[in-house]
Design a protein around this motif. Structure first.
Motif, PDB file in Angstrom:
ATOM      1  N   ARG A  72       0.838  -1.212   0.000  1.00 45.51           N
ATOM      2  CA  ARG A  72       0.000   0.000   0.000  1.00 45.51           C
ATOM      3  C   ARG A  72       0.867   1.253   0.000  1.00 45.51           C
ATOM      4  NH1 ARG A  72      -5.169   2.096   1.352  1.00 45.51           N
ATOM      5  NH2 ARG A  72      -4.917   4.294   0.891  1.00 45.51           N
TER       6      ARG A  72
ATOM      7  N   GLU B 155       3.917   1.486  -1.013  1.00 45.45           N
ATOM      8  CA  GLU B 155       4.560   1.557  -2.332  1.00 45.45           C
ATOM      9  C   GLU B 155       3.642   2.205  -3.355  1.00 45.45           C
ATOM     10  OE1 GLU B 155       7.822  -1.767  -3.663  1.00 45.45           O
ATOM     11  OE2 GLU B 155       5.731  -2.339  -3.697  1.00 45.45           O
ATOM     12  N   ARG B 156       2.360   1.814  -3.352  1.00 46.99           N
ATOM     13  CA  ARG B 156       1.399   2.408  -4.293  1.00 46.99           C
ATOM     14  C   ARG B 156       1.217   3.890  -4.015  1.00 46.99           C
ATOM     15  NH1 ARG B 156      -1.424  -2.417  -3.176  1.00 46.99           N
ATOM     16  NH2 ARG B 156      -2.890  -1.295  -1.837  1.00 46.99           N
TER      17      ARG B 156
ATOM     18  N   ASP C 290       4.250   5.701  -5.391  1.00 46.84           N
ATOM     19  CA  ASP C 290       4.167   5.787  -6.864  1.00 46.84           C
ATOM     20  C   ASP C 290       3.179   6.875  -7.290  1.00 46.84           C
ATOM     21  OD1 ASP C 290       6.013   3.749  -7.112  1.00 46.84           O
ATOM     22  OD2 ASP C 290       4.509   2.199  -7.527  1.00 46.84           O
TER      23      ASP C 290
END
Length: 71
Positions: free
Chosen positions: A41, A43-44, A47
């Motif tokens: 999560r 990481e998303r 990004d």
């Protein structure tokens, strides 16, 4: 080493990278696999934040070009 963060401060890409570093250490320990969804999560979110910042920079560059056309 993670930078200190306090509630109320803006979350930056560096903040999220620090969180990922800490989670990687935790996940590397016995029983840490239960934190993989949290890692993914964050990481998303990182990004998405980087994509938004990149878009914002491209938009500002375009706006500057439109406001100051070359003669």
């Amino acid at each position: 080493m993670p930078r200190p963060w306090k509630p109320g401060q803006k979350v930056t890409p560096d903040t999220l990278r620090d969180c990922l570093d800490i989670l990687a250490k935790v996940i590397g320990r016995k029983g840490g696999e239960k934190y993989v969804p949290l890692y993914l999560r964050i990481e998303r979110e990182l990004d998405a934040m980087q994509e938004q910042l990149s878009a914002y920079q491209r938009i500002l560059k375009r706006a500057k070009r439109l406001n100051h056309p070359q003669a």
